[in-house]
Design a protein around this motif. Structure first.
Motif, short mmCIF file in Angstrom:
data_model
loop_
_atom_site.label_atom_id
_atom_site.label_comp_id
_atom_site.label_asym_id
_atom_site.label_seq_id
_atom_site.Cartn_x
_atom_site.Cartn_y
_atom_site.Cartn_z
N VAL A 75 -1.77 1.98 -7.07
CA VAL A 75 -1.91 0.79 -6.23
C VAL A 75 -3.08 1.01 -5.28
O VAL A 75 -3.20 2.07 -4.67
N GLU A 76 -3.92 0.00 -5.18
CA GLU A 76 -5.09 0.07 -4.31
C GLU A 76 -4.85 -0.81 -3.09
O GLU A 76 -4.44 -1.97 -3.23
N LEU A 77 -5.11 -0.25 -1.91
CA LEU A 77 -4.98 -1.04 -0.68
C LEU A 77 -6.38 -1.21 -0.08
O LEU A 77 -7.10 -0.23 0.13
N ARG A 78 -6.72 -2.45 0.20
CA ARG A 78 -8.01 -2.72 0.82
C ARG A 78 -7.77 -3.37 2.19
O ARG A 78 -7.08 -4.39 2.26
N VAL A 137 -7.79 2.66 0.28
CA VAL A 137 -6.99 3.85 -0.05
C VAL A 137 -6.19 3.55 -1.31
O VAL A 137 -5.97 2.38 -1.66
N TYR A 138 -5.75 4.60 -1.96
CA TYR A 138 -4.97 4.46 -3.19
C TYR A 138 -3.61 5.14 -3.04
O TYR A 138 -3.48 6.15 -2.34
N LEU A 139 -2.61 4.55 -3.70
CA LEU A 139 -1.25 5.10 -3.68
C LEU A 139 -0.77 5.29 -5.10
O LEU A 139 -1.13 4.50 -5.99
N LEU A 140 0.04 6.32 -5.29
CA LEU A 140 0.67 6.49 -6.60
C LEU A 140 2.05 5.85 -6.54
O LEU A 140 3.03 6.47 -6.11
N LEU A 141 2.11 4.59 -6.90
CA LEU A 141 3.37 3.85 -6.85
C LEU A 141 3.56 3.13 -8.18
O LEU A 141 2.59 2.71 -8.82
N ARG A 172 -7.55 -8.92 6.88
CA ARG A 172 -6.92 -9.12 5.56
C ARG A 172 -6.60 -7.77 4.94
O ARG A 172 -7.33 -6.80 5.12
N ILE A 173 -5.47 -7.76 4.20
CA ILE A 173 -5.11 -6.58 3.41
C ILE A 173 -4.92 -7.05 1.97
O ILE A 173 -4.18 -8.00 1.71
N ASN A 174 -5.58 -6.40 1.07
CA ASN A 174 -5.35 -6.65 -0.35
C ASN A 174 -4.55 -5.50 -0.94
O ASN A 174 -4.90 -4.33 -0.74
N ILE A 175 -3.50 -5.83 -1.64
CA ILE A 175 -2.68 -4.83 -2.33
C ILE A 175 -2.87 -5.10 -3.82
O ILE A 175 -2.52 -6.16 -4.33
N ILE A 176 -3.44 -4.14 -4.52
CA ILE A 176 -3.94 -4.41 -5.87
C ILE A 176 -3.40 -3.39 -6.86
O ILE A 176 -3.41 -2.17 -6.58
N THR A 177 -2.93 -3.86 -7.97
CA THR A 177 -2.70 -2.97 -9.11
C THR A 177 -3.72 -3.34 -10.17
O THR A 177 -4.14 -4.50 -10.27
N THR A 178 -4.10 -2.38 -10.95
CA THR A 178 -5.23 -2.58 -11.86
C THR A 178 -4.89 -2.18 -13.28
O THR A 178 -4.28 -1.12 -13.50
N TYR A 179 -5.26 -3.05 -14.19
CA TYR A 179 -5.25 -2.68 -15.61
C TYR A 179 -6.67 -2.29 -15.96
O TYR A 179 -7.60 -3.05 -15.76
N GLN A 180 -6.85 -1.11 -16.47
CA GLN A 180 -8.19 -0.62 -16.77
C GLN A 180 -8.30 -0.25 -18.24
O GLN A 180 -7.56 0.60 -18.72
#
Lengths: 176, 170
Positions: free
Chosen positions: B2-5, B20-24, B51-59
């Motif tokens: 999970v990426e937090l911006r 920052v990044y989290l392992l969630l 603003r806070i962006n909480i992002i999960t990513t498919y790569q």
């Protein structure tokens, strides 16, 4: 730089028509994309309101306002009955009455035209009026009102029938 | 992952981002962490957190490339009516729109999008179906006032396609 939102009075009526070459329409996306960003506007409320205005302008640019304008003109002209079943999106301009059609229709309704001339070949109303060569005369009108007897000189006698008119009698007595 | 911006603005309204990044495994616990973390870093900065962006990513791990001639700057611009009161509009853009989706005849040939093209029709139908999960116009992404405020968002369903055309972006 961020902007405060100023509401237009009415986007439908208080606007200007800008002619954009079709090939250039795609390049306006850059402008609209910028105007639809949150950071372009001072507050969230400014952004939400401005977004709607610029989204509407973008829609108008590719269809909306021209389509509305065409719809208004076509409503004014009226659809020819033969094409009532045609999908509105597939109708072409020749499926609607022209202003010439509407003018001739008015003259027909008033009995001015003779019903035989091809008035579609005329280019203006003066030409149509010149063709009116036998306007009805007063005696013909009286004949139509009272029947088949020959018209006499006295208009009252002509209207009331066979009893001779008397200059001392008024029209009310003649009609009772 | 999970990426937090975290986005900040300064006195000139210039903006900057801290990431920052989290392992969630899911987003649920990321909400609480983001708020707690935001409290820590806002004590270290004079900028305002906006603003806070909480992002999960498919790569995609295979590094594919687009089809020959594809151009991300050529976008399909889809304007939808939304179910706001009063009614609103919301715009979705698809990058590198396929040529087959562009009308080749008519007054807007080369500009208007053919809404009967199969891929376009499927996209529009899915966007306006109003099923259990569907795209919305995110009028309010949720506030920063307190715990749970991130769920105070409002959005409007997309109910019908109003127009679709090809846009060029730099």
């Amino acid at each position: 730089m961020s902007y405060p939102f100023t509401a237009p009075q009415n986007i439908s009526t208080d606007s200007v028509l800008v002619c954009v070459p079709v090939d250039y329409i795609p390049f306006f996306r850059t402008f609209f994309e910028q105007m639809q960003r949150r950071q372009t506007w001072r507050s969230h409320a400014d952004y939400a309101a401005a977004y709607q205005v610029f989204a509407q302008i973008e829609v108008n640019m590719v269809s909306g306002c021209i389509a509305d304008l065409i719809a208004e003109v076509r409503a004014l002209r009226g659809l020819k009955p033969d094409f009532a079943a045609v999908d509105p999106l597939a109708r072409t301009t020749d499926m609607y009455f022209s202003l010439g059609d509407l003018l001739i229709g008015q003259l027909d309704t008033r009995g001015v035209l003779d019903g035989t001339t091809d008035y579609a070949t005329l280019s203006n109303i003066v030409q149509a009026l010149v063709l009116i060569t036998n306007p009805p005369q007063l005696d013909e009108i009286l004949m139509a009102l009272r029947g088949a007897d020959p018209v006499v000189d006295n208009i009252l006698e002509a209207l009331r029938g066979t009893t001779p008119a008397d200059e001392t009698r008024n029209i009310v007595e003649l009609l009772t | 992952m999970v990426e937090l911006r975290f986005y900040f603005v300064d006195d000139d309204l210039a903006s900057s981002r801290h990431t920052v990044y989290l392992l969630l495994a899911s987003l649920g616990s990321a909400f609480a962490f983001a708020r707690a973390y935001a409290a820590l870093i806002t004590g270290m900065t004079d900028g305002a957190l906006i603003r806070i962006n909480i992002i999960t990513t498919y790569q995609d791990q295979d590094s594919p490339k687009g089809a020959p001639g594809s151009d991300l700057h050529r976008v399909g611009v889809f304007s939808f009516d939304t179910d706001n009161t009063p009614p609103g509009l919301y715009v979705l853009t698809i990058p590198a729109l396929i040529e087959a989706a562009i009308l080749s005849s008519g007054a807007l040939a080369g500009v208007a999008i053919d809404t009967t093209q199969s891929a376009v029709a499927a996209f529009v139908a899915a966007s306006t179906a109003g099923g259990a999960i569907y795209p919305v116009a995110p009028w309010d992404a949720g506030g920063l006032a307190g715990a749970g405020d991130e769920l105070s968002y409002t959005g409007a369903a997309l109910i019908a396609l109003r127009s679709a055309y090809v846009g060029e972006t730099p």
